[in-house]
Design a protein around this motif. Structure first.
Motif, PDB file in Angstrom:
ATOM      1  N   ASN A   1       8.591  71.066 -20.028  1.00 11.55           N
ATOM      2  CA  ASN A   1       7.487  70.370 -19.374  1.00 11.55           C
ATOM      3  C   ASN A   1       6.436  69.956 -20.411  1.00 11.55           C
ATOM      4  O   ASN A   1       5.287  70.349 -20.355  1.00 11.55           O
TER       5      ASN A   1
ATOM      6  N   ASP B   1       3.442  66.330  -8.386  1.00  9.46           N
ATOM      7  CA  ASP B   1       3.624  67.755  -8.655  1.00  9.46           C
ATOM      8  C   ASP B   1       2.603  68.156  -9.714  1.00  9.46           C
ATOM      9  O   ASP B   1       2.711  67.767 -10.878  1.00  9.46           O
TER      10      ASP B   1
ATOM     11  N   ASN C   1       2.226  70.791 -11.171  1.00 10.20           N
ATOM     12  CA  ASN C   1       2.782  71.675 -12.201  1.00 10.20           C
ATOM     13  C   ASN C   1       3.542  70.917 -13.281  1.00 10.20           C
ATOM     14  O   ASN C   1       3.948  71.505 -14.278  1.00 10.20           O
TER      15      ASN C   1
END
Length: 365
Positions: free
Chosen positions: A31, A109, A111
Motif C-alpha cells: 500500500n 477506501d 485505508n
C-alpha cells in the motif's frame, strides 16, 4: 501466443493485485506508490471450454491452450514523461504490448491511499493519457528534427515525411491521442507504424470496484464508461480483491463461488473476451491423438497464413486444409460422425479461417 497486454494505471489502483490473481506470479503488493519497479511478466493459459471438449473427444496425450502475456508496469504519475517517479521505465516497456489494460480505481477506501489524495476516475484517466501524449510528442519531435535535417540537403522524400510529422505533432499538441490521427496514404501509414506511439494502442478500461459494487453501476464506473464511449474503447468492471479470492480456489469450486456472487464469469474471462474483440482476434484448433492445440490469429487470416501459426513448413508447403467446425464435432461427438454427415470441408489457401474452426493441414516441402 494470444496477445500481450500492459496493465497500467496510477499507483494504488489495484494493478499488482489483479496481476497476481490472473497470473499467480506472486508479484509484490503493498500500500504505497512505486511498489512495482520493474514490470512483472506473466504468461497465462486462456480458458476455453471448447478446448476442454475437444480433449474429451480426442483424449490426446497433451492439451495446449493459447496464452496471454501480461506486463504489470510501474504506477504512472503526473510528470512521468519528464522522468518523475518511474515514468521513463514504464513508458519504454509499454511500447512492446499489443493493447493496454488501464486499471482505474472506482472505489473509496480510507485505508488505501490515493496518490492524488482522492478518488476521481476522470482526473486519473486524464493524467495517464496526458503523460502518454507528452511522451509521444518527444518521439514525434525527434523524428521531425531528423526529417527536416534530411530535407535541407535535398532529400525530397524527407520533405513529405517532415510535413507528416509536423501535422502529427500539432495533433498531439492539441491534447488528442494519436489513434485519432488520420493518415493520408500507405506511406504515411508506414511512418506511423514504425513510431510505435503509446497513444496509438487500443485500450481496455478495467474499473476496479469493491465486491458490493459488482452488481450495480456506481457513479465512478459511469464516468469511465462516458470516457470510453468517446474514445471507442472497451470497459470491464472487475474487483481485484474478488479475482484474488477466485485464484486461491480449486478450479472445481470457482463457478459456484461466482454464482454465489451473482456473476456468470470472472473478471479475467471478461478481460479475455473483450481483449479478443478489441484486437479482432479469433481462435482455431489443431487436433490429433498426440495433441489438441488452440491457436490465436487475427480475424480475417487466410488458411495458409493460419497454417504458419502451427509450423512454418505448413505455410511454405501448404496444399489444402481439411476443416471442421467446433459446433459440428461438439454436437455429433466424433470426427468420424462429422465426416459421415458430410460436414468435413476441403478448403484452399485463400479460405478465411473462422473462430472455432478445426484445421488439419496437408502440406509438402
Amino acid at each position: 501466443m494470444g496477445f500481450t497486454c500492459g496493465i497500467v494505471g496510477l499507483p494504488n489502483v489495484g494493478k499488482s493485485t489483479l496481476f497476481n490473481a490472473i497470473t499467480s506470479a506472486g508479484a509484490m503488493v503493498a500500500n504505497y506508490p512505486f511498489c512495482t519497479i520493474e514490470p512483472n511478466v506473466g504468461v497465462v493459459p486462456v480458458p476455453d471450454p471448447r478446448l476442454n471438449r475437444l480433449s474429451e473427444i480426442y483424449k490426446p496425450e497433451k492439451t495446449t491452450p493459447t496464452t496471454l502475456e501480461f506486463l504489470d508496469i510501474a504506477g504512472l504519475v503526473k510528470g512521468a514523461s519528464k522522468g518523475d517517479g518511474l515514468g521513463n521505465q514504464f513508458l519504454s516497456h509499454i511500447r512492446q504490448v499489443d493493447a493496454i489494460i488501464h486499471i482505474v480505481r472506482c472505489f473509496d477506501d480510507e485505508n488505501i491511499v490515493h496518490v492524488d489524495g482522492s478518488v476521481n476516475p476522470t482526473r486519473d484517466i486524464e493524467i495517464v493519457e496526458t503523460e502518454l501524449i507528452f511522451k509521444d510528442l518527444e518521439t514525434v519531435e525527434r523524428k521531425l528534427a531528423e526529417a527536416e535535417k534530411k530535407a535541407k540537403v535535398g532529400d525530397k522524400k524527407a520533405r513529405g515525411e517532415a510535413e507528416f510529422y509536423a501535422r502529427l505533432r500539432d495533433h498531439l499538441h492539441g491534447g488528442r491521442l494519436s489513434r485519432y490521427f488520420v493518415v493520408g496514404n500507405e506511406e504515411e501509414a508506414e511512418w506511423m507504424r514504425v513510431l510505435y506511439l503509446l497513444t496509438r494502442k487500443p485500450v481496455l478500461y478495467a474499473c476496479n470496484v469493491k465486491e458490493d459494487d459488482l452488481q450495480r453501476e456506481s457513479e465512478y464506473v459511469r464516468r469511465v464508461r462516458a470516457i470510453a464511449e468517446k474514445e471507442e474503447a472497451k470497459v470491464v468492471v472487475i474487483s481485484a480483491e474478488v479475482e484474488a479470492e477466485i485464484a486461491e480456489l480449486p478450479e472445481s469450486d470457482r463457478n459456484g463461488f461466482l454464482a454465489g456472487l451473482g456473476l456468470k464469469e470472472s473478471g479475467f474471462s471478461q478481460v479475455i473476451r473483450e481483449g479478443y474483440d478489441l484486437l479482432h482476434l479469433i481462435t482455431f484448433f489443431s487436433v490429433n491423438p498426440k495433441e489438441v492445440h488452440a491457436w490465436t490469429i487475427p480475424s480475417g487470416t487466410r488458411a495458409q497464413e493460419a497454417a504458419g501459426s502451427i509450423h512454418t513448413d505448413f505455410e511454405k508447403g501448404f496444399i489444402r486444409a481439411e476443416v471442421m467446425s467446433f459446433s459440428d464435432i461438439d454436437r455429433l461427438g466424433s470426427e468420424h460422425a462429422v465426416k459421415e454427415h458430410g460436414l468435413l470441408r476441403i478448403e484452399g489457401r485463400d479460405y478465411v479461417v473462422r473462430d472455432g474452426d478445426i484445421l488439419f493441414v496437408r502440406f509438402n516441402v
